[in-house]
Motif scaffolding. Sequence first.
Motif, PDB file in Angstrom:
ATOM      1  N   GLY A 182       0.783  -1.508   0.091  1.00 53.85           N
ATOM      2  CA  GLY A 182       0.074  -0.124   0.036  1.00 53.85           C
ATOM      3  C   GLY A 182       0.781   1.528  -0.010  1.00 53.85           C
ATOM      4  N   GLY A 183       2.151   1.285  -0.102  1.00 52.56           N
ATOM      5  CA  GLY A 183       2.825   2.411  -0.438  1.00 52.56           C
ATOM      6  C   GLY A 183       2.713   3.170  -1.641  1.00 52.56           C
ATOM      7  N   SER A 184       2.904   4.376  -1.602  1.00 53.76           N
ATOM      8  CA  SER A 184       2.929   5.272  -2.892  1.00 53.76           C
ATOM      9  C   SER A 184       3.679   6.427  -2.779  1.00 53.76           C
ATOM     10  N   SER A 185       4.359   6.663  -3.775  1.00 52.27           N
ATOM     11  CA  SER A 185       5.360   7.829  -3.956  1.00 52.27           C
ATOM     12  C   SER A 185       4.846   9.146  -4.686  1.00 52.27           C
ATOM     13  N   GLU A 186       3.553   8.909  -5.093  1.00 58.81           N
ATOM     14  CA  GLU A 186       2.806   9.983  -5.918  1.00 58.81           C
ATOM     15  C   GLU A 186       2.021  10.931  -5.119  1.00 58.81           C
ATOM     16  N   ASN A 187       0.880  11.383  -5.771  1.00 56.66           N
ATOM     17  CA  ASN A 187       0.252  12.298  -5.087  1.00 56.66           C
ATOM     18  C   ASN A 187      -0.412  12.102  -3.736  1.00 56.66           C
ATOM     19  N   ASP A 188      -0.767  10.566  -3.649  1.00 58.46           N
ATOM     20  CA  ASP A 188      -1.476   9.891  -2.686  1.00 58.46           C
ATOM     21  C   ASP A 188      -0.485   9.209  -1.783  1.00 58.46           C
ATOM     22  N   ALA A 189       0.624  10.118  -1.620  1.00 55.75           N
ATOM     23  CA  ALA A 189       1.837   9.337  -0.974  1.00 55.75           C
ATOM     24  C   ALA A 189       1.543   8.937   0.156  1.00 55.75           C
ATOM     25  N   ALA A 190       1.998   7.700   0.507  1.00 56.59           N
ATOM     26  CA  ALA A 190       1.836   6.608   1.643  1.00 56.59           C
ATOM     27  C   ALA A 190       2.954   5.790   1.965  1.00 56.59           C
ATOM     28  N   ILE A 191       3.023   5.271   3.154  1.00 59.26           N
ATOM     29  CA  ILE A 191       4.135   4.285   3.242  1.00 59.26           C
ATOM     30  C   ILE A 191       3.466   2.989   3.528  1.00 59.26           C
ATOM     31  N   GLY A 192       4.173   1.963   2.919  1.00 58.93           N
ATOM     32  CA  GLY A 192       3.457   0.641   2.996  1.00 58.93           C
ATOM     33  C   GLY A 192       3.180   0.483   4.303  1.00 58.93           C
ATOM     34  N   ASP A 193       2.147  -0.686   4.615  1.00 57.63           N
ATOM     35  CA  ASP A 193       2.032  -1.375   5.960  1.00 57.63           C
ATOM     36  C   ASP A 193       2.784  -2.747   5.797  1.00 57.63           C
ATOM     37  N   ARG A 194       3.234  -3.234   7.123  1.00 63.81           N
ATOM     38  CA  ARG A 194       3.806  -4.561   6.948  1.00 63.81           C
ATOM     39  C   ARG A 194       2.611  -5.424   6.930  1.00 63.81           C
ATOM     40  N   LEU A 195       3.228  -6.499   5.722  1.00 65.09           N
ATOM     41  CA  LEU A 195       2.317  -7.661   5.781  1.00 65.09           C
ATOM     42  C   LEU A 195       2.144  -8.457   6.833  1.00 65.09           C
ATOM     43  N   GLY A 196       3.533  -8.698   7.703  1.00 65.47           N
ATOM     44  CA  GLY A 196       3.753  -9.760   8.815  1.00 65.47           C
ATOM     45  C   GLY A 196       4.828 -10.071   8.866  1.00 65.47           C
TER      46      GLY A 196
END
Lengths: 551, 149
Positions: free
Chosen positions: A487-501
């Motif tokens: 779920g990470g993204s470096s674009e306008n909807d910037a987000a840092i990915g969540d750990r799967l496990g």
Amino acid sequence: MYQYNDKDQTLIDERVIQFRDQTERFLKGEIAEDKYRALRLMNGVYIQTHAPLLRVAGPYGLLSSKQLRKLASIARDYDKGFCHFTTRQNIQFNWPALERVPDILEELASVQMHAIQTSGNCLRNTTTDQLAGVAVDELEDPRPYCEIIRQWTIFHPEFAYLPRKFKIAVSGSEQDRAAIRFHDIGLQLVKNDQGETGFQVFVGGGLGRTPIIGQVIRPFLEKKHLLSYLEAILRVYNLYGRRDNKYKARIKILVREAGLAEVRQKVEAEWALIQDKLELSAERISDIQAQFTPPEYQANAAQDTSHAENIATNTDFATWIKHNTAEHKTDGYRAVYISLKAPDSPPGDCTHTQLDAIADMADQYSFGMIRSTHRQNLVLADVKQADLFAVWQKLDTLKCATPNIGKATDMICCPGLDYCGLANAGSIGVAQEINDMLDSIDYVHDLGDLKINISGCMNGCAHQSVGHIGILGVDKKGVEWYQVTLGGSSENDAAIGDRLGPAVSKEDITPTIKILLDVYIEQRLNEEESFLATVRRVGVAPFKEKTYATH
Amino acid sequence: MQLIKDKQVIQDSWIYILDETPLDADYIIVPLVRWQQERDQLSKIKHLGLRLEADVILEDIVDDLSHFQLVELFIPVFTDGRAFTHARLLRSRYGFTGDIRVSGDFMRDQVFYLNRVGVSSFELNDQDNAQQVIQSMDDFSVDSQESVA
Ligand code: SF4
């Protein structure tokens, strides 16, 4: 393209002399190891597993065909016949001999290239959108500002020994293709309420060990204040950035620890004192803009009918057009992505034969210019639609026409254990395995837009934390394991990915990716819902459940 | 000790006086703490210099600058670039016209920059290569930013 004046040329020529002298002194034992280390890094030379690595600057990703041919000849004469394009639009050679680096620099200087400040704790190459100047969603071409920043950063006497590296990115488009929210400073060209164009300024973004999304320090900055504002931020950072711990030394940590409000207050106070001195005149801006005027497009390019016919009659070509070309501001033109992500070659690598052939194609079809992209591909930005078929055929023979731009096999991948001395785990091999698993291109297309980023260690050179799927190599008692994020993204909807496990073993990493893709296909509302959108809607849980149920 | 001033090698006539040592020299450099504690007595000295550490907050001492003929910026380790900003601000913002000296762990390959941000003398940490250090101040004949030399 910006052409060096005498001053620019003198500067890089003198740099070659200086670096030659530094290297000779080091080889004679006259400079201590730690000091030479800092000096060579500021000239892009790392010492890694097999040999030094030389990182050459690709200013905002823009290269001429002549420069590309030079890279090809360097790859042939000094390396093992290939080079590597990085996520910051630079070029790396993995096998040069240290004694010969000064000669390489001399060769580079002959085509207005250098390796200055491509590493080390200094101001790095400024990056931008690979579609700058041609993007349909562009407010203004960001490259003249990148060039102004380039000139300001090169050998800036006050900011040559910063607490840590410092990266700036500029975007002129609505869609952020330059990851500006993950840079120390991100600049977004915007219009204010009065209709004037200026910059929205982000600060404190970054990837690596502690990924942080940049925050807006100033919603609107007049263009004439560009350099004074940058200087104010840099001065505050140089004085107040932490120097006691290299993992806490980036400006993102200063912003996090002091808080945006305090950093802003300091920056604005500093800026108030210098803004008149460093003002950019309108003439200076327009002089630089004049070096980025659009090429002479053919007025009747859109009248060509062969393109539509080729699309109608050749599905492979049509598929390539759909995935590997982008709309262009000018009617009858498209921007062409050259995929450096063929299934059987390491992501971002380019051989000398490919480089030479691409240079020829640039001359023939795209005004002699090539761009490198943040996702480690190349672009011919100005191809007439009538030429697209020929371009596709040529790229196909070069193995550069895999129709996978922005898709699952367009992975960003760091050198990992194969080359990098810091690696915990292999990354190229994992990319290879995932590629083998995704052997059907129809399946890849069915998966839609999907960004998989693979880094061999916490330093995160391949930006795994902002991958839709991020893969991070970790070391568990000398064995290679992989941590997966979603779920990470470096674009306008910037987000840092969540750990799967928990991390998965080397044997399990590719099967795990396969499971994630299956869960996506199962969970998506319809074919229009992308992987990222699906993850954001359903969360990590269903992916997690399936992954660990089978292990 | 030798030092380089205005691109010449000269004998250093300044003495750095630590916190407790008596003030018995003509050219005296004192640490900031001592200046803060013995300001009245020290202001009577004709040739007075002030040594600043890398973590100094310049704003705290700028009102006192007129007491000093020299400011020494001590560089604890060559990677610490704060002195570059301090020198520049002393010259261009706070109008300090005396000698700005660097000492400590700077290296030859940094003097070009230091010279450009307004440093006027260099305390040699390696006495043998003075001429090369002077040469390195001219490693580049052009630049892209304004200098405050
Ligand atoms: S992420 Fe780690 S392994 Fe990969 S290139 Fe960067 S430092 Fe090396």
